[in-house]
Design an enzyme around this catalytic site. Structure first.
Site, PDB file in Angstrom:
ATOM      1  NE  ARG A 253      -5.275  23.981   7.106  1.00  0.00           N
ATOM      2  CZ  ARG A 253      -4.175  24.020   7.858  1.00  0.00           C
ATOM      3  NH1 ARG A 253      -3.326  25.029   7.711  1.00  0.00           N
ATOM      4  NH2 ARG A 253      -3.914  23.069   8.728  1.00  0.00           N
TER       5      ARG A 253
ATOM      6  CG  ASP B 249      -1.608  29.432   9.089  1.00  0.00           C
ATOM      7  OD1 ASP B 249      -0.422  29.804   9.090  1.00  0.00           O
ATOM      8  OD2 ASP B 249      -1.972  28.324   9.534  1.00  0.00           O
TER       9      ASP B 249
ATOM     10  CG  ASP C 157      -6.539  29.654   6.773  1.00  0.00           C
ATOM     11  OD1 ASP C 157      -6.527  30.438   7.745  1.00  0.00           O
ATOM     12  OD2 ASP C 157      -6.133  28.473   6.860  1.00  0.00           O
TER      13      ASP C 157
ATOM     14  CD  GLU D 180      -2.481  30.490  12.670  1.00  0.00           C
ATOM     15  OE1 GLU D 180      -2.794  29.337  13.032  1.00  0.00           O
ATOM     16  OE2 GLU D 180      -3.007  31.063  11.698  1.00  0.00           O
TER      17      GLU D 180
ATOM     18  CG  HIS E 154      -4.312  31.009  -0.605  1.00  0.00           C
ATOM     19  ND1 HIS E 154      -3.894  32.220  -0.113  1.00  0.00           N
ATOM     20  CD2 HIS E 154      -5.186  30.513   0.304  1.00  0.00           C
ATOM     21  CE1 HIS E 154      -4.488  32.440   1.043  1.00  0.00           C
ATOM     22  NE2 HIS E 154      -5.285  31.426   1.314  1.00  0.00           N
TER      23      HIS E 154
ATOM     24  CD  GLU F 213      -8.713  27.743  12.487  1.00  0.00           C
ATOM     25  OE1 GLU F 213      -8.584  27.403  13.669  1.00  0.00           O
ATOM     26  OE2 GLU F 213      -8.803  26.922  11.550  1.00  0.00           O
TER      27      GLU F 213
ATOM     28  CE1 TYR G 154      -1.543  28.011   5.345  1.00  0.00           C
ATOM     29  CE2 TYR G 154      -3.563  28.505   4.133  1.00  0.00           C
ATOM     30  CZ  TYR G 154      -2.910  28.189   5.322  1.00  0.00           C
ATOM     31  OH  TYR G 154      -3.637  28.052   6.477  1.00  0.00           O
TER      32      TYR G 154
END
Length: 692
Positions: free
Chosen positions: A304, A82, A84, A9, A348, A86, A302
């Site tokens: 999040r 990423d 997650d 991204e 994670h 999204e 990461y």
């Protein structure tokens, strides 16, 4: 010549990963979303089972063509957005745009960006997780429906340009409900009685708490007024305070778990004064890669995550550091923190350093100020999580004067444990050596008046904590939610606390009246559980939306019948327009309140509402006034702006720094009340002393 394409991204991440993978891999960035719901319309076909109508994002044609061209002739295309929900959805959209086989194992997750981890992840791709994608689609469609159906109602009833959101509106409700509690709160008077003692140069105080009746301790009721307090004090003999009992014990304080997204945001707000946006932006930089003496490397995992779990490798590195630095007495046997709460996203690890060996000191010359502060906090929290508990020697005294009983507690750290590295808010109270029956030297007995206080307004830290505890939204979205509330002028930050504006209160009033069934903590948390159930294949995502929409549609129809007046009305001032003579009005605009002419649009005179400080600018001599930033944060700037751009983020004292000549400002934080220099390169600091 590159044989494989890796799609991420962020351009920064692309650059970092490209160096790690070598010449056989070409790494490109999407730079955000390439396909999404349209902005000009809802983009959800409600009649066709809530089918989302995705389009290519406007202005992204060149990037889409670049990726299509780059993917041709490649042996393999890896989707490394990423790690997650999204990111999973973005990979799915990219897969559709490039015509990739959805069943192909080409999805890669980089939970940390270090050479070994990146190379290992590339060797172990998986298929796109459609349950994660569907959960994200459900969230996106739900938010779109709520936003596009509620916002026009706000435009019609209150003011153009307003917005509502499924989670945003619940956050606003929390802030507004708290404000209404504060406004309705009636303080109640109560009194306490303190005795002040001294022995061996140690001063301490005790507080009245009980009466001795028939040889038994009877806890006293709240003292309601001064007369009752004086009546109790009259029964005290200042010369006869004796130690009735001494109880000694040891107490332990356990180390804190490593950071989740939420606790990282909370602690950065409390310790560093960072907004959630500033925290997440800085954490993203640390995750994506920073140039160090080793080259460009990701410094943290990461950011999040809902998990407090850390790997055995990091645990061992932390234990080695603890033993080598503080000694074996401070090290545990290793704590994995692998417990997860219900509904958490535990894919994670916690937010932790990619290597404990990269100490903050070793990175001092490579990080910006914000990066250094946040990395140090993450590194210290992770290492401290593997240290032994702090141990306190606790002494509880009951002191008797006639039939009046007083109590006090001494609390001294006997073993620092994890607090050797991680500073915790603990007050130590030293007591002298005392024996039961001993008569104390008592200097005074005082009656002290108090008033009950309402709950405090939410700060960013306490709002994030409340949202997480109530299961509202996801910690990764809190930054965007808070930014939206500030940018929409629904709330402002005053002394780091959220205060709802008139617009915010009106919006909450309207939504609470008609949509209380869905805009509340319980319903929103239940919806979040439904989204989690989609990931676990326990719920169909379109069925979840259908169930929501059935009730939502009825509420919309009922709200449409409301003919109440919610409009924000300008306040007429006792002041005339200097240009046309008509009355001036206090109006609401995109950046808060301002003063404008009632003759608008024929007369366009406006002026800002400013509050003076009584302090003159050191550069031009004009008064420094309070201002509000675009994010709603209070700061102090020269009233001669834009000719003079002198600003301070803390209240100016009017005094000049003795070291560099800049303005001194008052700064409060968890450590105390200080006077500091406004010059960031000057280290002058002293304790604030109230004048007069």
């Amino acid at each position: 010549m590159a044989e494989n394409l890796v799609i991420v991204e962020s351009p920064t991440k692309a650059k970092t990963i490209g160096k790690m993978l070598g010449s056989k891999y070409k790494v490109l960035a999407t730079v955000g979303h390439l396909r999404d719901l349209p902005k000009s319309r809802m983009g959800v076909d409600i009649e066709n089972n809530f089918e989302p109508q995705y389009i290519n994002v406007r202005g992204r044609a060149d990037k889409i063509n670049e990726l299509k061209k780059a993917s041709k002739g490649m042996k393999k295309v890896y989707l490394a957005t990423d790690p997650d929900r999204e990111g999973e959805a973005i990979s799915w959209h990219v897969s559709n745009l490039l015509g990739l086989d959805i069943a192909e194992e080409n999805r890669v997750e980089f939970n940390e960006i270090t050479k070994g981890f990146v190379q290992e992840a590339i060797q172990n791709p998986r298929v796109i997780d459609m349950d994660l994608v569907d959960a994200q689609q459900a969230r996106r469609v739900l938010d779109r429906i709520v936003g596009y159906k509620l916002s026009p109602l706000l435009w019609k009833r209150i003011k153009n340009g307003l917005s509502a959101g499924r989670v945003q509106s619940v956050a606003l409700k929390l802030i507004c409900d708290r404000e209404e509690e504060i406004r309705a709160f009636i303080p109640e008077e109560y009194w306490s009685i303190e005795a002040h003692h001294k022995k061996d140069g140690v001063s301490f105080k005790s507080e009245y708490f009980a009466q001795l009746v028939g040889g038994k301790e009877v806890k006293a009721d709240r003292i309601p007024d001064e007369a009752a307090a004086k009546a109790i004090s009259a029964g005290v003999d200042k010369k006869n305070f004796g130690i009735r009992s001494i109880k000694k014990s040891q107490k332990r304080k356990n180390p804190f778990a490593p950071f989740t997204t939420s606790t990282l945001q909370q602690e950065a707000s409390k310790r560093l004064g960072f907004s959630t946006t500033r925290t997440m932006r800085t954490a993203q930089q640390l995750y994506e890669g920073v140039q160090t003496s080793e080259g460009t490397v990701g410094l943290i995992s990461y950011m999040r995550t809902d998990s407090t779990r850390i790997s055995s490798v990091i645990i061992q590195e932390a234990l080695d550091y603890i033993v080598n630095t503080y000694g074996a007495a401070y090290a545990t046997k290793g704590i994995p923190y692998d417990k997860k709460k219900s509904g958490s996203q535990d894919a994670h690890e916690a937010v932790r350093p990619s290597s404990i060996m990269r100490t903050p000191a070793s990175l001092a010359n490579h990080l910006s100020s914000d990066q250094m502060k946040l990395y140090t906090m993450i590194w210290q929290r992770t290492v401290a999580s593997q240290m032994k508990p702090a141990i306190y020697d606790n002494t509880a005294l009951v002191i008797q004067s006639n039939n009046c009983l007083f109590k006090t507690t001494g609390n001294i750290i006997s073993f620092a444990g994890f607090m050797k590295l991680w500073e915790a808010e603990e007050n130590q109270t030293k007591l002298p050596v005392l024996e039961e029956g001993e008569i104390l030297q008592t200097s005074s007995v005082k009656e002290i008046q108090h008033f009950t206080k309402p709950k405090p307004r939410y700060t960013e830290a306490s709002l994030v904590k409340a949202l997480e505890e109530d299961g509202i939204g996801r910690p990764s979205t809190y930054s965007a939610i808070i930014s939206s509330l500030l940018n929409r002028d629904y709330t402002v930050l005053e002394k780091r606390s959220f205060v709802p504006t008139e617009i915010g209160m009106k919006v909450n009033s309207l939504l609470s009246k008609h949509f209380s069934e869905i805009i509340n903590e319980e319903f929103t948390a239940q919806m979040e559980k439904g989204l989690d159930a989609i990931v676990e294949e326990k719920e169909d995502w379109k069925a979840l939306i259908a169930g929501f929409y059935t009730g939502f549609e009825k509420l919309l129809d009922k709200a449409a019948e409301d003919d109440g007046d919610y409009k924000i009305k300008p306040v007429e001032l006792d002041e005339k327009c200097p240009e046309c003579g008509k009355p001036l009005l206090e109006r609401h605009g995109r950046n808060g309140k301002f003063i404008g002419c009632s003759g608008f649009p024929d007369c366009k005179y406006t002026k800002a509402i400013v509050k003076g400080t009584g302090v003159n600018c050191i550069k031009c001599g004009h008064e420094i006034v309070e201002r509000i930033s675009k994010r709603g944060k209070l700061f102090y700037g020269c009233s001669n702006y834009p000719s003079c751009e002198y600003v301070l983020w803390n209240p100016p004292t009017g005094e000049i720094c003795p070291k560099c000549g800049d303005m001194l400002a008052r700064k409060k934080n968890r450590k105390g009340d200080f006077v500091v220099c406004n010059n960031p390169d000057c280290d002058f600091e002293t304790i604030y002393e109230k004048k007069g």
